[in-house]
Scaffold this motif. Structure first.
Motif: not given
Ligand code: AMP
Length: 216
Positions: A36-40
């Motif tokens: 989730r933090s990578i694609i944010l």
């Protein structure tokens, strides 16, 4: 101390991982949080495809997951150990982990019914940047819809709808047996220790049990 937590989505893996991480001073690694933090805020196709899959409750390909986990586990803070939440999700991931000599000391399986999971998941809110989890009824933030630490906005995950939750639970069931069998065999061979934990119990009872297990 290298630990894997296995269980249905929302069986309490995140909460117990946080407890273990604090108690034993080892990093808590959640693949879901990392993804989730990578694609944010990313807009290119590769990341949009990952986002779509997560939102639809589908697993991300082993190749992508393995490259993320390898990178994370090779960081300095993992030397003392780690607690993995949401990995492995396929037998292939478990085997690749072993082939890469990422040792595991304990596998803890959190057991809870599907009915209870549905009750817990509806109303869940998350602070995406940190992975902190709240619940509108059972664990509300100090200020409505705001993270306790940063004050940033909380969101409801797009995959926390009843339809997608059921899909995710079924997905888990698909791989669960194989993964558990794999680790039980390793337990027999004394390559690691495998324990089942009743995740329906009160939080402090679960944590007492975890502490007892990890001191063995
Ligand atoms: P979680 O936060 O653990 O509920 O994971 C959210 C979503 O991230 C899952 O529904 C999958 O789409 C993806 N994901 C997390 N961990 C894995 C994994 N080990 N293998 C494949 N996909 C994963």
């Amino acid at each position: 101390m290298k630990i894997i937590l296995i269980g249905y989505p929302c069986s309490g893996k995140g909460t117990q991982a946080k407890f273990i991480s604090k108690k034993y001073n080892i990093p808590k690694i959640s693949i879901g949080d990392l993804l989730r933090s990578i694609i944010l805020n990313k807009k290119n196709k590769k990341y949009l495809d990952i986002k779509k899959k997560i939102n639809q409750g589908e697993l991300i390909s082993d190749n992508i997951i393995i490259s993320i986990i390898k990178k994370r586990l090779s960081k300095k803070d993992c030397l003392k150990g780690y607690v993995l939440d949401g990995f492995p999700r396929t037998i292939n991931q478990a085997k690749i982990m072993d082939q890469n000599k990422f040792k595991i000391d304990y596998v803890l399986e959190l057991l809870i019914s599907k009915k209870k999971i549905l009750k817990r998941m509806i109303g869940r809110q998350i602070h995406i940047q940190s992975g902190r989890i709240y619940h509108k009824i059972y664990n509300p933030p100090l200020n409505k819809n705001r993270d306790d630490i940063t004050g940033e906005k909380l969101v409801t995950r797009k995959d926390d709808t009843k339809k997608i939750i059921i899909k995710r639970l079924n997905e888990y069931n698909l791989f669960k047996k194989e993964i558990i069998k794999y680790y039980k065999k390793k337990n027999k061979l004394k390559q690691l220790k495998f324990f089942k934990i009743n995740a329906k119990k009160k939080l402090f009872i679960i944590q007492e049990q975890i502490q007892k297990i990890l001191s063995q």
